[in-house]
Design a protein around this motif. Structure first.
Motif, PDB file in Angstrom:
ATOM      1  N   GLU A  79       0.819  -1.223   0.000  1.00 23.23           N
ATOM      2  CA  GLU A  79       0.000   0.000   0.000  1.00 23.23           C
ATOM      3  C   GLU A  79       0.851   1.270   0.000  1.00 23.23           C
ATOM      4  O   GLU A  79       0.343   2.366  -0.206  1.00 23.23           O
ATOM      5  N   GLU A 259      -5.509  -7.909  -5.969  1.00 18.35           N
ATOM      6  CA  GLU A 259      -4.728  -6.945  -5.177  1.00 18.35           C
ATOM      7  C   GLU A 259      -5.341  -5.554  -5.189  1.00 18.35           C
ATOM      8  O   GLU A 259      -5.482  -4.905  -4.154  1.00 18.35           O
ATOM      9  N   LEU A 262      -9.136  -5.442  -3.605  1.00 18.68           N
ATOM     10  CA  LEU A 262      -9.227  -5.471  -2.134  1.00 18.68           C
ATOM     11  C   LEU A 262      -8.529  -4.274  -1.510  1.00 18.68           C
ATOM     12  O   LEU A 262      -8.724  -3.981  -0.331  1.00 18.68           O
ATOM     13  N   GLN A 266      -3.706  -5.910   1.202  1.00 20.68           N
ATOM     14  CA  GLN A 266      -4.581  -6.902   1.848  1.00 20.68           C
ATOM     15  C   GLN A 266      -4.065  -8.310   1.540  1.00 20.68           C
ATOM     16  O   GLN A 266      -3.723  -9.048   2.440  1.00 20.68           O
ATOM     17  N   TRP A 267      -4.006  -8.642   0.278  1.00 22.22           N
ATOM     18  CA  TRP A 267      -3.352  -9.869  -0.134  1.00 22.22           C
ATOM     19  C   TRP A 267      -1.931  -9.510  -0.563  1.00 22.22           C
ATOM     20  O   TRP A 267      -1.711  -8.483  -1.216  1.00 22.22           O
TER      21      TRP A 267
END
Lengths: 364, 364
Positions: A79, A259, A262, A266-267
């Motif tokens: 992120e 990816e 979400l 997250q993943w």
């Protein structure tokens, strides 16, 4: 002693050629750092997880080569693979009056490698950089081949450059501190090379998966070496992905959508790729390109690697719109990397109805 | 009729070679747009000043070549040559699901060209782009040679790429709407080519400056053509500025410091270069590289071109710290492009005391 001899592998790209060194204890081995571009300044880019473990060791190893070795520590996670983090590297370089010979060292996983490589590609229109991957995923895939990028809220790796490192140092010892979830994520990219290029390697992975998860160095050395060999051959044939290189994206069309859908972080990227490969195998089977036992075989292996095999519940229209923004898409048509007979990948479109079926069948 | 025949000039860079077309009425000439990469989508990037004048004409000319021609209009001015503006181009591309074959057209001056080129270099790791320069400065300098960038608050063009366009279309007719201040800014870059490479061209400029300021097309055609010829030869010899290419930066070390020191957009880039050349000529003379009459001769010409010849009052330490961040600086030492005998430029350091003298002597 759980150690292995060091091996070298060359990525053959003319004047942009470079070596990958694979072995144990490489961070502290002077040979790892000899013969790189000379510069009075260097910048180690790492993250809050990896820096406390290995930055000091790298700093000491580089001291003989640069008058001043700076560090910048990024937040950890997909992120943060964005412009703001990239700009923090530029700020550090400019605050320290780093010139256009400054060498950047990417010490971390795929996020650190991609963002440092892109910073090196752009700072003063290009400075040299070295990849020091500390995750299995980065060692077998992202640190090799010169793809650098940051994410955009609308799509993964949308802003970046093809920019080759000066060298890649894969120290297998640093994998000892890798969390199991990250190790599994790396195994997804290792598994990828079997179906797209080397069926014998797929057999080998199935036979050695437990050794890999137990961090057996001989098994890791073979997995990293064979993965890099396959990647090197593909990249040498098609550096800028005009066609062939896209096969390295097996599982990534579905995976990137997970990816981004979400929210990054997250993943893990490798988790998206693991699940995405199962989905792409399923699509391959429904198109009649492979027998139905192949998606089952792949699902079993991905699951054994500790990876998710069911996609999260995203709205169907979000799946499709995210995949239409995939970099392989052309004129609004999604193009998938599919398996066309074991050991061979193809890039092609698929009927939307079939894609919807696969998503419905593979999602939670 | 105030028109001239169209001429073409090739930038010889192997597989990255491309043509510059120079002439009148080129925006509406189908030959300008034939044979470019095919793509279903194109994006014209322009600014609030140029778009109302020429975007519609370009849109019509491109209609036969792309199914969809989009436009994005940037704010006008050097102060907007930053990441936020660059990102607005990425947003437009992604919002319209533009794929990796999309062609970008930079319709504007140096800011539009630099930022569009950098967007093209980075979007999906590289899409094709075409330069359609609408200022004299962009036609004679910034649109040619593949330097792309955005500014950083700490320094000009600090984040960018070497990325070559597919073609450069220099339509001399669009200069008819150029404000006189912008025309003068462009003349600074024209004048530059004389002292660094071609003394006969310097004589010619002195003889034809009034015709150039009166927008005489034959004079403009010669000035653009000769400037591009010199630039093409330098760029072909040293695309990535390992050494020789730096001579094109004559006047830019002082000039960039003025631009960044006052805040981008206060002085035009060409104004900084004009004044910066006078300062670099003064430094050359104080180092004994040229006779004292050369700075006088250059100052007269720069002044006749309508450009400032006295630098603004900036604190001395700010001058020096800004110049230490110049991309030519190495290990904290400022390197200047100086004239070493008329028609020949060199890149070298200078004693700081002398640099301070020049700044004091040339500032308001």
């Amino acid at each position: 002693m759980n150690s292995v001899p060091t091996s070298e592998l060359r990525i053959d790209l003319g004047e942009r050629s470079y070596d990958i060194r694979i072995g144990c204890g490489l961070l502290s081995d002077p040979a790892s750092w000899a013969g790189l571009p000379r510069a009075s300044q260097a910048l180690i880019v790492s993250n809050t997880t990896v820096a406390p473990l290995y930055a000091q060791r790298l700093q000491q190893a580089l001291a003989p080569h640069h008058a001043r070795v700076l560090q910048v520590v990024l937040p950890d996670g997909e992120e943060y693979k964005d412009w703001a983090t990239l700009n923090s590297i530029f700020n550090a370089l400019l605050a320290n009056e780093c010139d256009r010979r400054t060498v950047l060292y990417a010490l971390g996983g795929g996020v650190v490698g991609d963002i440092t490589g892109f910073a090196a590609a752009c700072y003063m229109r290009g400075v040299p950089f070295v990849q020091v991957p500390t995750t299995l995923l980065a060692q077998v895939d992202s640190s090799v081949g010169g793809k650098t990028a940051v994410n955009h809220p609308r799509g993964k790796n949308m802003v970046g450059a093809f920019y080759q490192p000066q060298r890649v140092i894969c120290d297998l010892d640093v994998l000892d501190t890798l969390p199991p979830r990250e190790l599994s994520a790396g195994l997804a990219e290792v598994i990828k090379y079997g179906p797209i290029a080397d069926l014998a390697f797929l057999d080998w992975i199935e036979a050695h998966l437990d050794a890999l998860r137990a961090l057996d160095k001989a098994a890791l050395a073979h997995a990293v070496r064979r993965s890099c060999e396959i990647k090197a051959a593909v990249v040498a044939a098609d550096e800028r992905e005009s066609d062939l290189r896209a096969i390295l994206n097996f599982g990534h069309t579905f995976g990137h959508a997970i990816e981004a859908g979400l929210g990054y972080g997250q993943w893990l990227h490798g988790e998206g790729v693991g699940c995405g490969m199962v989905m792409a195998a399923e699509l391959s089977a429904r198109l009649g390109l492979v027998q139905a036992d192949f998606p089952r075989r792949l699902r079993t292996l991905v699951e054994r690697a500790g990876l998710p095999v069911r996609a999260p519940a995203l709205p169907m229209e979000q799946w499709l719109s995210l995949m239409r923004l995939d970099k392989k898409a052309l004129a609004g048509e999604i193009r998938f990397v599919l398996i066309d007979g074991l050991g061979k990948a193809v890039q092609r479109t698929a009927p939307e109805a079939l894609v919807r079926e696969v998503i419905a069948a593979c999602s939670a």
